[in-house]
Design an enzyme around this catalytic site. Structure first.
Site, PDB file in Angstrom:
ATOM      1  N   ARG A 296     110.496  81.495  71.921  1.00  0.00           N
ATOM      2  CA  ARG A 296     109.830  82.283  72.964  1.00  0.00           C
ATOM      3  C   ARG A 296     110.840  83.081  73.781  1.00  0.00           C
ATOM      4  O   ARG A 296     110.584  84.232  74.144  1.00  0.00           O
ATOM      5  CB  ARG A 296     108.987  81.356  73.850  1.00  0.00           C
ATOM      6  CG  ARG A 296     107.719  80.904  73.160  1.00  0.00           C
ATOM      7  CD  ARG A 296     106.885  79.934  73.981  1.00  0.00           C
ATOM      8  NE  ARG A 296     105.632  79.642  73.276  1.00  0.00           N
ATOM      9  CZ  ARG A 296     104.745  78.734  73.657  1.00  0.00           C
ATOM     10  NH1 ARG A 296     104.977  78.001  74.751  1.00  0.00           N
ATOM     11  NH2 ARG A 296     103.632  78.549  72.966  1.00  0.00           N
ATOM     12  N   TYR A 439     103.016  86.719  68.470  1.00  0.00           N
ATOM     13  CA  TYR A 439     103.585  85.497  67.882  1.00  0.00           C
ATOM     14  C   TYR A 439     104.306  84.637  68.915  1.00  0.00           C
ATOM     15  O   TYR A 439     104.578  85.044  70.019  1.00  0.00           O
ATOM     16  CB  TYR A 439     104.419  85.774  66.652  1.00  0.00           C
ATOM     17  CG  TYR A 439     105.691  86.591  66.719  1.00  0.00           C
ATOM     18  CD1 TYR A 439     106.266  87.022  67.896  1.00  0.00           C
ATOM     19  CD2 TYR A 439     106.340  86.929  65.516  1.00  0.00           C
ATOM     20  CE1 TYR A 439     107.440  87.758  67.900  1.00  0.00           C
ATOM     21  CE2 TYR A 439     107.503  87.663  65.509  1.00  0.00           C
ATOM     22  CZ  TYR A 439     108.058  88.074  66.709  1.00  0.00           C
ATOM     23  OH  TYR A 439     109.210  88.797  66.689  1.00  0.00           O
ATOM     24  N   GLU A 440     104.540  83.386  68.516  1.00  0.00           N
ATOM     25  CA  GLU A 440     105.065  82.330  69.398  1.00  0.00           C
ATOM     26  C   GLU A 440     104.130  82.059  70.578  1.00  0.00           C
ATOM     27  O   GLU A 440     104.565  81.735  71.673  1.00  0.00           O
ATOM     28  CB  GLU A 440     106.487  82.670  69.892  1.00  0.00           C
ATOM     29  CG  GLU A 440     107.485  82.952  68.812  1.00  0.00           C
ATOM     30  CD  GLU A 440     107.459  81.918  67.695  1.00  0.00           C
ATOM     31  OE1 GLU A 440     107.194  80.742  67.973  1.00  0.00           O
ATOM     32  OE2 GLU A 440     107.689  82.298  66.533  1.00  0.00           O
ATOM     33  N   GLY A 441     102.850  82.170  70.333  1.00  0.00           N
ATOM     34  CA  GLY A 441     101.838  81.947  71.363  1.00  0.00           C
ATOM     35  C   GLY A 441     101.428  83.256  71.996  1.00  0.00           C
ATOM     36  O   GLY A 441     102.232  83.928  72.632  1.00  0.00           O
ATOM     37  N   GLN A 446     100.261  82.133  76.909  1.00  0.00           N
ATOM     38  CA  GLN A 446     101.385  82.046  77.851  1.00  0.00           C
ATOM     39  C   GLN A 446     100.876  81.951  79.288  1.00  0.00           C
ATOM     40  O   GLN A 446     101.416  81.197  80.106  1.00  0.00           O
ATOM     41  CB  GLN A 446     102.302  83.263  77.707  1.00  0.00           C
ATOM     42  CG  GLN A 446     102.901  83.472  76.331  1.00  0.00           C
ATOM     43  CD  GLN A 446     103.685  82.288  75.822  1.00  0.00           C
ATOM     44  OE1 GLN A 446     104.432  81.655  76.560  1.00  0.00           O
ATOM     45  NE2 GLN A 446     103.510  81.974  74.547  1.00  0.00           N
TER      46      GLN A 446
END
Length: 596
Positions: A296, A439-441, A446
């Site tokens: 992240r 991506y990555e949440g 978030q």
């Protein structure tokens, strides 16, 4: 096609004059060798490599993309050769432990170098960055024999790493994953299942690829509490560390994407692939967050890198492009003036510049916190750093990736019709950065993480250290050039605190959608406040150093902060209004509202 130039003067200002990396390294165990001269030399060499080797491959990667043929993936022309140069130069091990073959320098220094790599080519940068996440995950959670078998080659760069989370039926809801792990008699596990969207999952840059895979043991409970974590190599590695036969991992296809064409996004099939359990059974998600949090912060840097690259291209064009007459005239003897003289073009360029420099400071500050959390001998300092990282990681990832889309859109707009044409490279910056908000949440996640899991769940304790720092800064004395900016910054922090309390009260009163409805706008409000703080700090550093020469440079920093405070920070007021509007305007609407 714009040519990336590493902004070394801006980088040095950020790390030395604003964030005081020199003192930070003196206080950090094991970082004593990272003197200003050494840091400057490393950054200069990294700049040369990024400008001369990686940056020219950015349009090549976009145009040619990765190619899949019968399970084999070939990277774009020049990628393999440049990656070999990357390894030869020792760059993969810059911040890795000396006992594993690394150079032992602080991870924050690698973060600074990574900004340049990502600015030169986002797609290229993902091959080494995913490996760094795999290294940290194995080092933190694997058994000694697994570390001995894999880490040195990963540090060297001759092997690469991935994270394998997503499956076709579940994206961010990993509690639904189905990949199975069956124990073998020799202590290994047989992994079977399919993963999608695996960045750098198959390629021709390294001898082996080491996958970090989430899977379920036979006795696993349902949901995220039943997930375990495994190390699964593409080629099996024996007890002596020698590669052998293929290990039941195959690439079924690669995705055809909007951007980052130079990075292979793979469908991976695990057919009885052997692997090792790392961490405890059913505790895979907590272990995987070592990789996820690392990634992240890397995504935040990718997003900032696109802002910088887009700004460079737009600025160069705006200085040269002559169109319409400005007031006052710049070229009075010519029929038209450079477009940089027009107010709306300046609005776009200054927005890009302020966002590029403010988010750089946020990323570098997070990198300092990572140093402290991993290496400080002071337990209280480690705890402070971990708390601030818990707060700032979703802000950095979510906010920077959102405003990167805005900034790269301005890069297109400044060039007008030329910005829409591929040969100028500006539309690639937007297409490539678009993935950073996903991506990555996703950024909605978030926001939920920031507001729900981090701030409200801790009663605000996770934010105390950082917000106290900002409030202390606001209440101190400031140079005359900076003092007028302080009231607006202080007011924005008060808005942040006020809406936090208000949403918390609504949630406690039974509004089950209060947090979900506010989360995204809350994330953005927190981001504008945070970046505003760092830009005003940079203005203060510039004002305090302005007598040392380079007046234009320092005045530009002060002007940059002023623009942000007066033009961008007021967005917090709109965000406050939308948060306060509540959840009914979202959740009380019947489905017919959507035309269903």
């Amino acid at each position: 096609m714009p040519e990336y130039k590493a902004p070394l003067r801006d980088i040095q200002f950020a790390i030395q004059e604003v964030l005081n990396y020199e003192q930070h390294y003196q206080n950090l165990p094991g970082a004593e060798e990272a003197s200003p001269d050494m840091v400057a030399a490393i950054l200069e060499e990294a700049a040369k490599f990024c400008e001369q080797v990686i940056s020219p491959l950015n349009p090549v990667g976009d145009r040619e993309g990765c190619q899949w043929q019968a399970g084999v993936v070939t990277t774009p022309p020049g990628f393999k050769e440049s990656y070999a140069q990357f390894i030869e130069g020792g760059w993969p091990g810059l911040s890795q432990p000396v006992d594993l073959g690394g150079q032992g320098l602080p991870s924050s220094l690698s973060a600074v170098v990574y900004e340049m790599i990502a600015s030169a080519s986002h797609a290229w940068s993902m091959y080494p960055s995913l490996t760094w996440g795999a290294i940290k995950t194995i080092a933190a959670h694997a058994a000694p024999e697994v570390k001995a078998r894999y880490l040195s080659k990963l540090v060297e760069g001759s092997w690469s790493g991935t994270m394998c989370l997503t499956e076709a039926h579940c994206g961010s809801d990993l509690g639904l994953l189905r990949t199975k792990a069956t124990p073998n008699d020799d202590g290994t596990y047989s992994i079977s299942g399919g993963k999608i969207f695996i960045s750098a999952g198959e390629h021709d840059l390294t001898e082996n690829i080491v996958h970090i895979v989430l899977a379920r043991l036979p006795d696993a409970p349902e949901g995220v509490k039943g997930i375990s974590l495994f190390v699964v190599p593409k080629l099996w590695v024996d007890e002596q560390g020698v590669m052998g036969e293929p290990n039941g991992v195959s690439c079924g296809s690669i995705e055809h994407k909007m951007g980052i064409h130079g990075n292979a996004t793979c469908v991976l099939n695990f057919d009885g692939a052997r692997g090792y359990l790392i961490s405890q059974p059913h505790k895979g998600m907590s272990a995987m967050f070592t990789f996820i949090n690392e990634s992240r912060l890397g995504v935040a840097q990718q997003a900032q890198a696109h802002i910088e690259a887009s700004f460079q291209g737009a600025l160069a064009y705006a200085k040269e492009r002559v169109q319409m007459r400005a007031t006052p005239r710049v070229l009075p003897d010519k029929p038209a003036d450079p477009i940089i003289a027009h107010p709306d073009v300046r609005r776009m360029l200054l927005t890009q510049k302020a966002l590029a420099e403010g988010t750089r400071l946020l990323n570098y500050y997070c990198a300092q916190l990572v140093d402290i959390s991993h290496a400080s001998n002071d337990a209280a300092e480690r705890a402070r750093a971990e708390n601030e990282l818990a707060l700032l990681t979703p802000i950095a990832k979510g906010f920077i990736s959102e405003i990167s889309m805005e900034a790269t859109t301005y890069g297109i707009q400044v060039l007008g019709g030329h910005g829409y044409i591929a040969e100028w490279g500006m539309e690639q910056e937007y297409r490539d950065t678009r993935i950073t908000s996903i991506y990555e949440g996703t950024n909605g996640i978030q926001g939920l993480d920031l507001l729900g899991r981090k701030i409200l769940a801790t009663g605000g304790k996770v934010a105390e250290s950082f917000l106290t720092q900002v409030q202390t800064f606001c209440s101190s004395q400031h140079p005359a050039a900076v003092a007028p900016m302080i009231p607006a910054l202080a007011d924005s922090i008060q808005l942040w605190l006020a809406v936090t309390e208000e949403v918390g009260v609504k949630a406690m009163a039974g509004d089950v959608n209060a947090v979900g409805a506010a989360a995204y706008d809350y994330l953005m409000l927190a981001g504008y406040c945070t970046v505003g703080y760092f830009l005003v700090r940079s203005a203060e550093a510039a004002a305090n150093n302005s007598g040392s020469g380079d007046q234009d440079f320092y005045q530009a920093k002060i002007n940059n902060a002023r623009f942000y405070i007066e033009r961008l920070l007021p967005r917090t007021q709109l965000l406050t209004a939308t948060i306060r509007s509540g959840s009914d305007n979202l959740m009380a609407m019947p489905e017919a509202t959507f035309g269903l």
